[in-house]
Write a protein that holds these residues in place. Structure first.
Motif, PDB file in Angstrom:
ATOM      1  N   VAL A 129       1.233  44.511  39.681  1.00  0.00           N
ATOM      2  CA  VAL A 129      -0.146  44.530  40.183  1.00  0.00           C
ATOM      3  C   VAL A 129      -0.772  43.149  40.053  1.00  0.00           C
ATOM      4  N   LEU A 130      -0.598  42.521  38.897  1.00  0.00           N
ATOM      5  CA  LEU A 130      -1.192  41.196  38.670  1.00  0.00           C
ATOM      6  C   LEU A 130      -0.576  40.126  39.570  1.00  0.00           C
ATOM      7  N   ARG A 131       0.716  40.256  39.846  1.00  0.00           N
ATOM      8  CA  ARG A 131       1.374  39.277  40.714  1.00  0.00           C
ATOM      9  C   ARG A 131       0.753  39.301  42.109  1.00  0.00           C
ATOM     10  N   HIS A 132       0.450  40.508  42.611  1.00  0.00           N
ATOM     11  CA  HIS A 132      -0.178  40.615  43.917  1.00  0.00           C
ATOM     12  C   HIS A 132      -1.644  40.211  43.892  1.00  0.00           C
ATOM     13  N   ALA A 133      -2.296  40.392  42.722  1.00  0.00           N
ATOM     14  CA  ALA A 133      -3.722  40.109  42.621  1.00  0.00           C
ATOM     15  C   ALA A 133      -4.032  38.623  42.451  1.00  0.00           C
ATOM     16  N   MET A 134      -3.086  37.864  41.920  1.00  0.00           N
ATOM     17  CA  MET A 134      -3.331  36.444  41.652  1.00  0.00           C
ATOM     18  C   MET A 134      -3.446  35.650  42.938  1.00  0.00           C
ATOM     19  N   PRO A 135      -4.418  34.709  43.006  1.00  0.00           N
ATOM     20  CA  PRO A 135      -4.553  33.872  44.191  1.00  0.00           C
ATOM     21  C   PRO A 135      -3.273  33.086  44.468  1.00  0.00           C
ATOM     22  N   LEU A 136      -3.006  32.862  45.737  1.00  0.00           N
ATOM     23  CA  LEU A 136      -1.805  32.109  46.117  1.00  0.00           C
ATOM     24  C   LEU A 136      -1.991  30.617  45.840  1.00  0.00           C
ATOM     25  N   LEU A 139      -6.456  44.123  46.010  1.00  0.00           N
ATOM     26  CA  LEU A 139      -7.220  43.156  46.801  1.00  0.00           C
ATOM     27  C   LEU A 139      -7.057  41.766  46.199  1.00  0.00           C
ATOM     28  N   ARG A 140      -6.891  40.794  47.073  1.00  0.00           N
ATOM     29  CA  ARG A 140      -6.788  39.402  46.636  1.00  0.00           C
ATOM     30  C   ARG A 140      -7.660  38.560  47.557  1.00  0.00           C
ATOM     31  N   GLN A 141      -8.705  37.964  46.980  1.00  0.00           N
ATOM     32  CA  GLN A 141      -9.620  37.104  47.727  1.00  0.00           C
ATOM     33  C   GLN A 141     -10.139  37.789  48.985  1.00  0.00           C
ATOM     34  N   GLY A 142     -10.483  39.081  48.838  1.00  0.00           N
ATOM     35  CA  GLY A 142     -11.113  39.819  49.925  1.00  0.00           C
ATOM     36  C   GLY A 142     -10.186  40.495  50.910  1.00  0.00           C
ATOM     37  N   SER A 143      -8.871  40.356  50.739  1.00  0.00           N
ATOM     38  CA  SER A 143      -7.911  40.979  51.656  1.00  0.00           C
ATOM     39  C   SER A 143      -6.952  41.877  50.887  1.00  0.00           C
ATOM     40  N   ALA A 194      -3.671  42.796  49.544  1.00  0.00           N
ATOM     41  CA  ALA A 194      -2.438  42.067  49.250  1.00  0.00           C
ATOM     42  C   ALA A 194      -1.246  43.006  49.135  1.00  0.00           C
ATOM     43  N   ALA A 195      -1.484  44.255  48.721  1.00  0.00           N
ATOM     44  CA  ALA A 195      -0.380  45.204  48.562  1.00  0.00           C
ATOM     45  C   ALA A 195      -0.930  46.609  48.398  1.00  0.00           C
ATOM     46  N   THR A 196      -0.131  47.583  48.791  1.00  0.00           N
ATOM     47  CA  THR A 196      -0.410  48.993  48.525  1.00  0.00           C
ATOM     48  C   THR A 196       0.765  49.525  47.720  1.00  0.00           C
ATOM     49  N   LEU A 197       0.507  49.962  46.499  1.00  0.00           N
ATOM     50  CA  LEU A 197       1.569  50.321  45.560  1.00  0.00           C
ATOM     51  C   LEU A 197       1.471  51.781  45.138  1.00  0.00           C
ATOM     52  N   GLU A 198       2.628  52.396  44.932  1.00  0.00           N
ATOM     53  CA  GLU A 198       2.678  53.727  44.324  1.00  0.00           C
ATOM     54  C   GLU A 198       2.548  53.547  42.817  1.00  0.00           C
ATOM     55  N   ALA A 199       1.519  54.127  42.223  1.00  0.00           N
ATOM     56  CA  ALA A 199       1.237  53.883  40.809  1.00  0.00           C
ATOM     57  C   ALA A 199       2.377  54.324  39.899  1.00  0.00           C
ATOM     58  N   ALA A 200       3.039  55.408  40.249  1.00  0.00           N
ATOM     59  CA  ALA A 200       4.088  55.949  39.383  1.00  0.00           C
ATOM     60  C   ALA A 200       5.313  55.057  39.316  1.00  0.00           C
ATOM     61  N   SER A 201       5.466  54.154  40.282  1.00  0.00           N
ATOM     62  CA  SER A 201       6.681  53.338  40.318  1.00  0.00           C
ATOM     63  C   SER A 201       6.383  51.843  40.226  1.00  0.00           C
ATOM     64  N   THR A 202       5.232  51.486  39.676  1.00  0.00           N
ATOM     65  CA  THR A 202       4.914  50.069  39.513  1.00  0.00           C
ATOM     66  C   THR A 202       4.480  49.799  38.083  1.00  0.00           C
ATOM     67  N   ASP A 203       4.129  48.558  37.775  1.00  0.00           N
ATOM     68  CA  ASP A 203       3.710  48.203  36.429  1.00  0.00           C
ATOM     69  C   ASP A 203       2.606  47.139  36.502  1.00  0.00           C
TER      70      ASP A 203
END
Length: 263
Positions: free
Chosen positions: A256-263, A237-241, A243-252
């Motif tokens: 996650v932080l890149r998607h979570a950071m405000p634009l 979630l980023r600012q209430g929306s 931002a991404a749906t990720l497979e935990a086994a194939s991410t880092d």
């Protein structure tokens, strides 16, 4: 080495092995909205699946979970649970539907400090021990003792005030309370905040055991290693929306932080 001595295993073994989720969709959230906290949030949770809500503070994670549990109902959107449309307006309705929750504020919204451990555990399930207008204290105490044993809550007796327990044992008591009515979906909001590494390892094992039983787990945690190790999928979630749906086994963590950071 010190951590390994505390928990009885190597640090690499603290997180239990992730098991495969089932195909059956347990929870389907579509377009959930309550401005300004969150908007158009959609995701699913399958049986046996651990889905994590990740994001920065203020991203709307707790608010979304609160809507599912009836603490702060959404103003728009839909919830389908076990194949049926669900409108939850209170925690009582959520519990009756088969949804349990452990809130992030253990002391403010979780434990009742003046009550004993046993009373805290059975507090939300008193209806099952009611005999007319009275509580069957024998059945109540028996259930409390069983939960204390099952969740390895370290207490001198069910009557010991819960405020005297460590943070980890208080948290395990709250988990025991939430699972006493055998919910199909359990929401865990920061379940390991402020507890020692030994208690964390026990809760990690409990989460995987719930998944193994076919329960759905919605996990909120600010500790990314915890999220990556326990979850099957991560809803960022980023600012209430979303931002991404990720497979935990194939991410880092960086992704996650890149998607979570405000634009």
């Amino acid at each position: 080495k010190l951590i390994a001595m505390m928990v009885g295993r190597e640090l690499a073994d603290i997180f239990p092995a992730r098991i495969a989720a089932k195909d059956e969709t347990l929870l389907e959230v579509s377009g959930l909205t309550r401005e300004p906290a969150y908007r158009d949030v959609s995701f699913t949770v399958r049986r046996g699946e651990v889905v994590a809500l990740a994001g920065l503070m203020g991203a709307g994670r707790t608010e979304v979970a609160s809507a599912l549990y009836g603490l702060q109902p959404a103003s728009a959107g839909s919830i389908r649970f076990k194949g049926r449309d669900l409108l939850v307006k209170s925690p009582g309705e959520a519990l009756a539907a088969g949804i349990g929750m452990v809130t992030e504020d253990r002391k403010g919204q979780g434990i009742i400090p003046a009550l004993g451990v046993g009373e805290n555990i059975t507090l939300s399930s008193l209806r099952r021990f009611a005999r007319g207008p009275l509580i069957d204290r024998s059945a109540d105490r028996t259930a409390a003792r069983e939960q204390i044993g099952a969740f390895a809550v370290k207490a001198s007796s069910p009557a010991q005030p819960i405020a005297q327990l460590s943070g980890g044992n208080q948290q395990k008591a709250l988990l025991a309370r939430s699972l006493l009515d055998d919910p199909d979906l359990i929401i865990l909001d920061e379940p390991t905040r402020g507890i020692d590494i030994g208690a964390k390892a026990e809760i990690y094992a409990l989460i995987q055991n719930l998944a193994r039983q076919g329960k759905g787990v919605l996990l909120i945690s600010s500790e990314l290693p915890e999220v990556l190790a326990l979850a099957h999928r991560i809803i960022v979630l980023r600012q209430g929306s979303v931002a991404a749906t990720l497979e935990a086994a194939s991410t880092d963590q960086e992704t996650v932080l890149r998607h979570a950071m405000p634009l």
